[in-house]
Write a protein that holds these residues in place. Structure first.
Motif, PDB file in Angstrom:
ATOM      1  N   ASN A  89      -9.010  14.761  -0.582  1.00  8.03           N
ATOM      2  CA  ASN A  89      -9.072  14.838  -1.909  1.00  8.03           C
ATOM      3  C   ASN A  89      -8.145  14.099  -2.670  1.00  8.03           C
ATOM      4  N   ALA A  90      -7.358  13.131  -2.119  1.00  9.28           N
ATOM      5  CA  ALA A  90      -6.416  12.184  -2.615  1.00  9.28           C
ATOM      6  C   ALA A  90      -6.788  10.936  -3.001  1.00  9.28           C
ATOM      7  N   ARG A  91      -6.878  10.471  -4.285  1.00  2.20           N
ATOM      8  CA  ARG A  91      -7.101   9.296  -4.573  1.00  2.20           C
ATOM      9  C   ARG A  91      -6.489   8.013  -4.191  1.00  2.20           C
TER      10      ARG A  91
ATOM     11  N   LEU B 242       2.362  16.410  14.145  1.00  2.00           N
ATOM     12  CA  LEU B 242       1.807  16.165  12.643  1.00  2.00           C
ATOM     13  C   LEU B 242       0.905  15.181  12.681  1.00  2.00           C
ATOM     14  N   THR B 243      -0.488  15.693  12.145  1.00  5.73           N
ATOM     15  CA  THR B 243      -1.513  14.938  11.960  1.00  5.73           C
ATOM     16  C   THR B 243      -1.927  14.449  10.415  1.00  5.73           C
ATOM     17  N   LEU B 244      -2.395  13.167  10.441  1.00  6.20           N
ATOM     18  CA  LEU B 244      -2.702  12.751   8.981  1.00  6.20           C
ATOM     19  C   LEU B 244      -4.445  12.616   8.983  1.00  6.20           C
ATOM     20  N   ALA B 245      -5.278  13.506   8.300  1.00  7.01           N
ATOM     21  CA  ALA B 245      -6.286  13.279   8.260  1.00  7.01           C
ATOM     22  C   ALA B 245      -7.183  13.122   6.748  1.00  7.01           C
ATOM     23  N   GLY B 246      -8.219  12.916   6.840  1.00  9.93           N
ATOM     24  CA  GLY B 246      -9.088  12.811   5.516  1.00  9.93           C
ATOM     25  C   GLY B 246      -8.863  11.426   5.026  1.00  9.93           C
ATOM     26  N   LEU B 247      -8.484  10.335   5.828  1.00  4.70           N
ATOM     27  CA  LEU B 247      -8.440   9.116   5.137  1.00  4.70           C
ATOM     28  C   LEU B 247      -9.672   7.927   5.554  1.00  4.70           C
ATOM     29  N   GLY B 248     -10.474   8.584   6.206  1.00  7.36           N
ATOM     30  CA  GLY B 248     -11.867   8.143   6.516  1.00  7.36           C
ATOM     31  C   GLY B 248     -12.515   7.267   5.509  1.00  7.36           C
ATOM     32  N   ASP B 249     -12.622   7.845   4.170  1.00  8.04           N
ATOM     33  CA  ASP B 249     -13.083   7.114   3.147  1.00  8.04           C
ATOM     34  C   ASP B 249     -12.251   6.303   2.244  1.00  8.04           C
ATOM     35  N   HIS B 250     -10.945   6.185   2.545  1.00  7.73           N
ATOM     36  CA  HIS B 250     -10.133   5.339   1.787  1.00  7.73           C
ATOM     37  C   HIS B 250      -9.932   3.937   2.457  1.00  7.73           C
ATOM     38  N   SER B 251      -9.934   3.063   1.596  1.00  8.63           N
ATOM     39  CA  SER B 251      -9.902   1.759   1.913  1.00  8.63           C
ATOM     40  C   SER B 251      -8.330   1.259   2.035  1.00  8.63           C
ATOM     41  N   GLN B 252      -7.976   0.476   2.713  1.00  7.82           N
ATOM     42  CA  GLN B 252      -6.738  -0.100   3.052  1.00  7.82           C
ATOM     43  C   GLN B 252      -6.391  -1.377   2.076  1.00  7.82           C
ATOM     44  N   MET B 253      -5.322  -1.458   1.363  1.00  7.19           N
ATOM     45  CA  MET B 253      -4.939  -2.646   0.467  1.00  7.19           C
ATOM     46  C   MET B 253      -4.665  -3.829   1.231  1.00  7.19           C
ATOM     47  N   SER B 254      -4.395  -3.593   2.649  1.00  2.00           N
ATOM     48  CA  SER B 254      -4.151  -4.859   3.636  1.00  2.00           C
ATOM     49  C   SER B 254      -4.441  -4.264   4.782  1.00  2.00           C
ATOM     50  N   SER B 255      -4.277  -5.287   5.888  1.00  2.00           N
ATOM     51  CA  SER B 255      -4.571  -5.074   7.308  1.00  2.00           C
ATOM     52  C   SER B 255      -3.267  -4.231   7.988  1.00  2.00           C
ATOM     53  N   HIS B 256      -2.239  -4.323   7.224  1.00  2.00           N
ATOM     54  CA  HIS B 256      -0.868  -3.549   7.742  1.00  2.00           C
ATOM     55  C   HIS B 256      -1.269  -1.816   8.076  1.00  2.00           C
ATOM     56  N   PRO B 257      -0.826  -1.243   9.179  1.00  2.00           N
ATOM     57  CA  PRO B 257      -1.273   0.047   9.450  1.00  2.00           C
ATOM     58  C   PRO B 257      -0.782   1.099   8.488  1.00  2.00           C
TER      59      PRO B 257
ATOM     60  N   SER C   7      -0.280   0.588   5.131  1.00  2.00           N
ATOM     61  CA  SER C   7      -0.670  -0.102   3.783  1.00  2.00           C
ATOM     62  C   SER C   7      -1.061   0.983   2.901  1.00  2.00           C
ATOM     63  N   VAL C   8      -1.165   0.700   1.582  1.00  2.00           N
ATOM     64  CA  VAL C   8      -1.495   1.946   0.480  1.00  2.00           C
ATOM     65  C   VAL C   8      -3.250   2.325   0.853  1.00  2.00           C
ATOM     66  N   ARG C   9      -3.477   3.283   0.862  1.00  2.00           N
ATOM     67  CA  ARG C   9      -5.200   3.894   0.784  1.00  2.00           C
ATOM     68  C   ARG C   9      -5.328   4.336  -0.288  1.00  2.00           C
ATOM     69  N   LYS C  10      -6.693   3.721  -0.668  1.00  2.00           N
ATOM     70  CA  LYS C  10      -7.041   4.216  -1.792  1.00  2.00           C
ATOM     71  C   LYS C  10      -8.687   4.381  -1.909  1.00  2.00           C
ATOM     72  N   ARG C  11      -9.145   5.840  -2.353  1.00  2.00           N
ATOM     73  CA  ARG C  11     -10.550   6.204  -2.305  1.00  2.00           C
ATOM     74  C   ARG C  11     -11.196   5.868  -3.340  1.00  2.00           C
ATOM     75  N   PRO C  12     -12.539   5.038  -3.345  1.00  2.00           N
ATOM     76  CA  PRO C  12     -13.057   4.630  -4.474  1.00  2.00           C
ATOM     77  C   PRO C  12     -13.638   5.925  -5.117  1.00  2.00           C
ATOM     78  N   VAL C  13     -13.892   5.683  -6.310  1.00  2.00           N
ATOM     79  CA  VAL C  13     -14.355   6.675  -7.140  1.00  2.00           C
ATOM     80  C   VAL C  13     -15.889   6.668  -7.073  1.00  2.00           C
ATOM     81  N   ILE C  14     -16.171   8.045  -6.817  1.00  2.00           N
ATOM     82  CA  ILE C  14     -17.923   8.109  -6.657  1.00  2.00           C
ATOM     83  C   ILE C  14     -18.513   8.815  -8.230  1.00  2.00           C
ATOM     84  N   SER C  15     -19.128   7.964  -8.701  1.00  2.00           N
ATOM     85  CA  SER C  15     -19.751   8.474 -10.276  1.00  2.00           C
ATOM     86  C   SER C  15     -20.624   9.447  -9.967  1.00  2.00           C
ATOM     87  N   PRO C  16     -20.837  10.442 -10.952  1.00  2.00           N
ATOM     88  CA  PRO C  16     -21.963  11.503 -10.797  1.00  2.00           C
ATOM     89  C   PRO C  16     -23.224  11.130 -10.586  1.00  2.00           C
TER      90      PRO C  16
END
Length: 198
Positions: free
Chosen positions: A142-144, A168-183, A185-194
């Motif tokens: 649920n993080a943008r 320590l596990t990091l989960a929920g990043l599957g729908d996020h796109s990486q801003m670069s190929s660096h492991p 890098s910034v992760r950003k989830r696209p906004v899904i319109s209603p």
């Protein structure tokens, strides 16, 4: 915390002991700043920052330029502006929204809205509150936005916890796109319109 205390001590000296600061020869300060700046802004530094992501290079160049012309705060302001542009809400800039739940012998910490450098301490405190728990999961579904500083700090914390027999596990990043190929890098989830959700 080291950055916070560094800034606090500088503020205290400027406010209450300006005379002591004037005893430091300007040539010595200039030499120290030139040496430190040269090491931080070396060509390798620029290349390394670009590999992490283009937005990180913008922050790096802006901070370097404004430190010469003005001060460091401009660089911090640019970083916050980039995060706001990428979807971080104003209300979580300095305090993250993190829930807690226990499931199957582990603690899950769902992070809402954004996890960025300026609100990382509140995420870290949540983890530290469960120092007795051997398995912790941080859920970013649920993080943008998750910035490089948070990814880097959590990666480092994973190693520390692993050496102490914890996980320590990091989960929920599957729908996020990486801003670069660096492991990390910034992760950003696209906004899904209603409309798209229907």
């Amino acid at each position: 915390m080291s950055n916070f205390f560094h800034g606090t001590f500088l503020l205290l000296f400027v406010a209450f002991a300006p005379g002591l600061i004037h005893w430091i020869p300007l040539a010595a300060l200039a030499a120290m700043l030139t040496f430190t700046g040269t090491r931080l802004a070396s060509p390798k530094g620029f290349a390394k920052t670009l590999r992490i992501g283009r937005e990180q290079l913008v922050i790096f160049v802006t901070t370097a330029a404004t430190c010469i012309v003005s001060d460091l705060l401009v660089g911090v302001a640019v970083k916050l502006l980039i995060h706001l542009t990428n979807g971080a809400p104003l209300r979580v800039l300095f305090r993250s929204e993190v829930d807690e739940r226990v499931e199957e012998g582990r603690v899950v910490l769902p992070v809402k809205h954004a996890a960025i450098f300026s609100n990382y301490l509140s995420i870290q405190r949540k983890i530290e509150n469960h120092a007795h728990v051997s398995n912790i999961e941080i859920d970013f579904a649920n993080a943008r936005l998750v910035d490089h500083t948070v990814m880097s700090n959590l990666h480092e914390l994973q190693g520390v916890m692993e050496r102490n027999g914890r996980k320590l596990t990091l989960a929920g990043l599957g729908d996020h796109s990486q801003m670069s190929s660096h492991p990390l890098s910034v992760r950003k989830r696209p906004v899904i319109s209603p409309v798209a959700e229907r």
